[in-house]
Design a protein around this motif. Structure first.
Motif, PDB file in Angstrom:
ATOM      1  N   ALA A  64     -11.638  45.896  23.943  1.00 32.14           N
ATOM      2  CA  ALA A  64     -13.091  45.945  23.745  1.00 32.14           C
ATOM      3  C   ALA A  64     -13.474  45.383  22.386  1.00 32.14           C
ATOM      4  O   ALA A  64     -14.478  44.672  22.259  1.00 32.14           O
ATOM      5  N   ALA A  65     -12.661  45.674  21.367  1.00 30.79           N
ATOM      6  CA  ALA A  65     -12.941  45.152  20.033  1.00 30.79           C
ATOM      7  C   ALA A  65     -12.827  43.631  20.004  1.00 30.79           C
ATOM      8  O   ALA A  65     -13.633  42.951  19.371  1.00 30.79           O
ATOM      9  N   ALA A 112     -13.262  41.647  22.590  1.00 32.79           N
ATOM     10  CA  ALA A 112     -14.366  41.109  23.404  1.00 32.79           C
ATOM     11  C   ALA A 112     -15.694  41.128  22.636  1.00 32.79           C
ATOM     12  O   ALA A 112     -16.560  40.281  22.869  1.00 32.79           O
ATOM     13  N   ASN A 113     -15.855  42.060  21.708  1.00 34.23           N
ATOM     14  CA  ASN A 113     -17.106  42.184  20.959  1.00 34.23           C
ATOM     15  C   ASN A 113     -17.163  41.276  19.729  1.00 34.23           C
ATOM     16  O   ASN A 113     -18.163  41.296  19.015  1.00 34.23           O
ATOM     17  N   ARG A 114     -16.149  40.516  19.476  1.00 32.59           N
ATOM     18  CA  ARG A 114     -16.149  39.635  18.290  1.00 32.59           C
ATOM     19  C   ARG A 114     -17.069  38.486  18.457  1.00 32.59           C
ATOM     20  O   ARG A 114     -17.412  37.889  19.330  1.00 32.59           O
TER      21      ARG A 114
END
Length: 184
Positions: A179-180, A182-184
């Motif tokens: 998730a981290a 993907a959120n970049r």
């Protein structure tokens, strides 16, 4: 830091509560509060390493017990062989030993941890069949009194629980990492 036990300062019997002098920031220290502080420090230091340490400990147990089977030194070799009577005894024990070493190595390296842990949990649940198939080996005439073999198998409850903790923690950490990214 929070402590396990903090005792309030005693009140004077002669002065009303409103006129009690307040000791700013002074807490009475007890042995229990000091132990609580020590526990908090130990938890803070080891928390980031607890699950990886548990994973490595489980890997060591699997590799160790598997190696004993491969080397013909396992004290439970006869019991393992008796659980699969349709397979030659040496093949059953050797096969179980190889499987345990491979699973332990995969766990140690951190490969497919949730999958490996699931396989190990299934394996360990299989060991409980001894209580059904060979109750004479597991119990000492009473269903609440286990033999040495029965204790050896009963401790697998702890290993199963530890594997579930490792698997769920690893899966959760993997999802958080994805998730981290993907959120970049």
């Amino acid at each position: 830091m929070t402590t396990l036990i903090e005792r309030p300062a005693p009140k004077s019997a002669t002065a009303p509560a409103a006129t009690q002098p307040i000791e700013a920031g002074v807490a009475r220290r007890t042995p229990f509060s000091l132990l609580g502080d020590l526990a908090d420090v130990v938890i803070a230091v080891f928390k980031p390493f607890a699950v990886p340490m548990l994973r490595i400990a489980l890997a060591i147990v699997y590799i160790w017990f598997g190696a004993l089977k491969i080397l013909g030194l396992s004290p439970v070799a006869d019991l393992v062989a008796s659980m699969v009577p349709f397979v030659p005894a040496e093949t059953a024990v050797m096969g179980m030993g190889i499987a345990e070493v491979v699973l332990g190595l995969a766990l140690a390296v951190g490969l497919f941890v949730p999958w490996i842990a699931a396989i190990q949990v299934a394996h360990l649940f299989g060991t409980f069949l001894v209580f059904v198939v060979h109750p004479d080996v597991a119990f000492d005439g009473n269903p609440f009194v286990v033999t040495l073999e029965g204790e050896f198998i009963a401790k697998n409850l702890v290993l199963v629980t530890a594997l579930i903790v490792v698997a769920t923690h690893t899966a959760k950490a993997k999802r958080a990492k994805a998730a981290a990214i993907a959120n970049r």
